[in-house]
Design a protein around this motif. Sequence first.
Motif, PDB file in Angstrom:
ATOM      1  N   GLU A  35      12.980  80.748   1.996  1.00 16.44           N
ATOM      2  CA  GLU A  35      12.761  79.263   1.634  1.00 16.44           C
ATOM      3  C   GLU A  35      11.677  78.960   0.758  1.00 16.44           C
ATOM      4  N   PHE A  36      10.615  79.381   1.282  1.00 14.64           N
ATOM      5  CA  PHE A  36       9.233  79.050   0.747  1.00 14.64           C
ATOM      6  C   PHE A  36       9.334  79.383  -0.567  1.00 14.64           C
ATOM      7  N   SER A  37       9.866  80.671  -1.052  1.00 16.68           N
ATOM      8  CA  SER A  37       9.817  81.254  -2.483  1.00 16.68           C
ATOM      9  C   SER A  37      10.721  80.202  -3.296  1.00 16.68           C
ATOM     10  N   ALA A  38      11.825  79.902  -2.769  1.00 17.12           N
ATOM     11  CA  ALA A  38      12.717  79.131  -3.402  1.00 17.12           C
ATOM     12  C   ALA A  38      12.135  77.842  -3.963  1.00 17.12           C
ATOM     13  N   ARG A  39      11.524  77.047  -2.719  1.00 18.36           N
ATOM     14  CA  ARG A  39      11.006  75.781  -3.138  1.00 18.36           C
ATOM     15  C   ARG A  39       9.759  75.881  -3.958  1.00 18.36           C
ATOM     16  N   VAL A  40       8.867  76.838  -3.718  1.00 22.32           N
ATOM     17  CA  VAL A  40       7.697  76.789  -4.545  1.00 22.32           C
ATOM     18  C   VAL A  40       8.186  76.996  -6.060  1.00 22.32           C
ATOM     19  N   ARG A  41       8.903  77.999  -6.330  1.00 24.89           N
ATOM     20  CA  ARG A  41       9.587  78.201  -7.544  1.00 24.89           C
ATOM     21  C   ARG A  41      10.108  77.073  -8.299  1.00 24.89           C
ATOM     22  N   ASN A  42      10.764  76.195  -7.597  1.00 25.02           N
ATOM     23  CA  ASN A  42      11.245  75.104  -7.951  1.00 25.02           C
ATOM     24  C   ASN A  42      10.310  74.248  -8.548  1.00 25.02           C
ATOM     25  N   MET A  43       9.197  73.893  -7.840  1.00 25.20           N
ATOM     26  CA  MET A  43       8.081  72.991  -8.104  1.00 25.20           C
ATOM     27  C   MET A  43       7.411  73.708  -9.318  1.00 25.20           C
ATOM     28  N   LEU A  44       7.184  74.955  -9.336  1.00 25.60           N
ATOM     29  CA  LEU A  44       6.522  75.421 -10.427  1.00 25.60           C
ATOM     30  C   LEU A  44       7.252  75.365 -11.697  1.00 25.60           C
ATOM     31  N   ALA A  45       8.538  75.456 -11.588  1.00 27.05           N
ATOM     32  CA  ALA A  45       9.287  75.302 -12.714  1.00 27.05           C
ATOM     33  C   ALA A  45       9.083  73.592 -13.240  1.00 27.05           C
ATOM     34  N   LEU A  46       9.136  72.934 -12.266  1.00 27.66           N
ATOM     35  CA  LEU A  46       9.058  71.479 -12.486  1.00 27.66           C
ATOM     36  C   LEU A  46       7.804  71.247 -13.260  1.00 27.66           C
ATOM     37  N   ARG A  47       6.515  71.778 -12.708  1.00 28.39           N
ATOM     38  CA  ARG A  47       5.356  71.620 -13.261  1.00 28.39           C
ATOM     39  C   ARG A  47       5.312  72.503 -14.833  1.00 28.39           C
ATOM     40  N   THR A  48       6.125  73.431 -14.959  1.00 27.44           N
ATOM     41  CA  THR A  48       6.038  74.110 -16.181  1.00 27.44           C
ATOM     42  C   THR A  48       6.816  73.247 -17.204  1.00 27.44           C
ATOM     43  N   SER A  49       7.920  72.404 -16.706  1.00 28.10           N
ATOM     44  CA  SER A  49       8.624  71.510 -17.734  1.00 28.10           C
ATOM     45  C   SER A  49       7.472  70.532 -18.084  1.00 28.10           C
ATOM     46  N   GLN A  50       6.884  70.002 -17.000  1.00 28.66           N
ATOM     47  CA  GLN A  50       6.044  68.877 -17.407  1.00 28.66           C
ATOM     48  C   GLN A  50       4.771  69.471 -18.400  1.00 28.66           C
ATOM     49  N   LYS A  51       4.482  70.538 -18.232  1.00 32.24           N
ATOM     50  CA  LYS A  51       3.416  71.061 -19.215  1.00 32.24           C
ATOM     51  C   LYS A  51       3.983  71.126 -20.570  1.00 32.24           C
ATOM     52  N   HIS A  52       5.154  71.647 -20.617  1.00 35.94           N
ATOM     53  CA  HIS A  52       5.946  71.855 -21.843  1.00 35.94           C
ATOM     54  C   HIS A  52       6.074  70.406 -22.706  1.00 35.94           C
ATOM     55  N   LEU A  53       6.353  69.425 -21.846  1.00 31.01           N
ATOM     56  CA  LEU A  53       6.720  68.089 -22.390  1.00 31.01           C
ATOM     57  C   LEU A  53       5.326  67.660 -22.781  1.00 31.01           C
ATOM     58  N   ALA A  54       4.177  67.815 -22.134  1.00 29.53           N
ATOM     59  CA  ALA A  54       3.069  67.347 -22.145  1.00 29.53           C
ATOM     60  C   ALA A  54       2.446  68.013 -23.604  1.00 29.53           C
ATOM     61  N   ASP A  55       2.460  69.332 -23.606  1.00 25.58           N
ATOM     62  CA  ASP A  55       2.083  69.975 -25.091  1.00 25.58           C
ATOM     63  C   ASP A  55       2.823  69.629 -26.182  1.00 25.58           C
ATOM     64  N   ARG A  56       4.077  69.361 -25.977  1.00 26.08           N
ATOM     65  CA  ARG A  56       5.054  68.659 -27.078  1.00 26.08           C
ATOM     66  C   ARG A  56       4.694  67.629 -27.418  1.00 26.08           C
ATOM     67  N   ALA A  57       4.079  66.323 -26.332  1.00 24.31           N
ATOM     68  CA  ALA A  57       3.674  65.391 -26.680  1.00 24.31           C
ATOM     69  C   ALA A  57       2.412  65.095 -27.710  1.00 24.31           C
ATOM     70  N   ARG A  58       1.220  65.872 -27.188  1.00 23.37           N
ATOM     71  CA  ARG A  58       0.147  66.367 -27.905  1.00 23.37           C
ATOM     72  C   ARG A  58       0.499  66.789 -29.344  1.00 23.37           C
ATOM     73  N   HIS A  59       1.574  67.813 -29.566  1.00 20.34           N
ATOM     74  CA  HIS A  59       1.556  68.415 -30.721  1.00 20.34           C
ATOM     75  C   HIS A  59       2.162  67.065 -31.658  1.00 20.34           C
ATOM     76  N   LEU A  60       3.058  66.372 -31.040  1.00 18.88           N
ATOM     77  CA  LEU A  60       3.592  65.312 -31.877  1.00 18.88           C
ATOM     78  C   LEU A  60       2.574  64.027 -32.339  1.00 18.88           C
ATOM     79  N   ALA A  61       1.531  64.093 -31.285  1.00 18.90           N
ATOM     80  CA  ALA A  61       0.465  62.863 -31.497  1.00 18.90           C
ATOM     81  C   ALA A  61      -0.335  63.585 -32.697  1.00 18.90           C
TER      82      ALA A  61
END
Lengths: 113, 350
Positions: free
Chosen positions: B111-137
């Motif tokens: 359970e721990f591994s699944a939940r932590v992986r989900n949260m880290l995947a969410l964080r990775t998506s956030q970072k990609h979006l932020a990187d993309r926003a910075r690139h676009l800016a």
Amino acid sequence: MSQGFFLDKARILERLGDDEEIFAALADLYLQDVEAYCGQLGAALAAADNAVLCREAHTVKGLLATFADDDGAALAFALEGQARAGAAPAALAAAVAAVQARLRLVGEALRTA
Amino acid sequence: MHTVLIVDDSDINLTLIKALVLRLGECTPVLFEHPLRALEWCADHVPDLVIVDYMMPDMDGLAFIRAFRARPEGADIPVLMITANDQRDVRYEALDGGANDFLNKPIDRAEFSARVRNMLALRTSQKHLADRARHLAALVDERTAAIREREKELIVRISRAAEFRDPETGAHIQRMAHYSHLIADALGLPEADRKLILEAAPMHDVGKIGIPDYILLKPGRLTPEEFEIMKGHARLGYELLQGSGSAVLKAGAEIAYAHHEKFDGSGYPNRLAGEAIPLYGRIVAVADVFDALTSQRPYKKAWALEDAASFLHDGAGSHFDPACVDAFLKRWDGAIAIRCRFQDEEDPSY
């Protein structure tokens, strides 16, 4: 309650993904800390500090559950509830002693595991 | 590599969670037994995931999450709270307070591994979006800068178009633009306004493009009728530049229209008076007249600097805005430096 405790290592390992290394590390730490936990429970009782007693009982509940001691976790849970409800020290003494005994019993079992 | 902040007052729990996090790979656990120490660490670091116990001394997990979320960098970081199954009320409160998910005690690795992986995947998506926003800016900044460069070039070329038809030199344009900038600075105008007037002032006489050569290039004094036609350059300049989306061209239109207005209302084309004359127009009026007086023309010699200063001083309140004259004379050394820097290359007495 403290009689007949069986350390269900297979169940513990199942929760740990069959990782013996983690099990050994947790057992070592438990053995290092068990007297400290007992002492903190005793000190909170002596000081009639129900807030600390409640928190310590909560911590111990989690510890015992980690080692698959459902009965011990139930004892700690009951103590946590009594302390939160504001029970007097005299009424809590037996429960504290029972939890302390359970902690030591689990320690014994881990030492020989 | 993900940084996972783990806050739990139990060293056994810390050890367990650290071991499980390490076994996920690509993770660096950072451990704290005390929530307040963890918040201090957060002042200089941004974790990718926070795992926090509920019941701790000094500060419980709910208070920790609220304090963490209050930090600007903490608003979007995933937070997992460790609770027991019997703490339903705590879970609801934690969700309200900003927890993203829960871990049950006793911790189960699957359970721990699944939940932590989900949260880290969410964080990775956030970072990609932020990187993309910075690139676009950055891309927008780059394109905007290119447009600004083209706009500046266009303005220079428009100004030069007027220059080709006007005996006034390119150095005059430069001097009066920098005098205008100097006055704007002395008046305390913001940097953006100072820059705008520097770029727009060169277009003040662009309307002369529409004035017939026999008037514009006439070596002698203009007749009253000819002068009336000549005065039309202010309106022509305005009509040429107005309606643009460009701030510089808008300012240029305003300057072209207003730089021959006089403070007492006797100027042209609209006989505006006082502060009804746009500020850029009042500033450029001082700069333009000062440079015209101190420059040689086919029909006149250059005035001495002191005489031109006296002219401005005498005209303050009638011809010129007194505040603009004061601002210019207060920066006299700067004005002299501009005059030395931009000198006429040729004798304009053709």
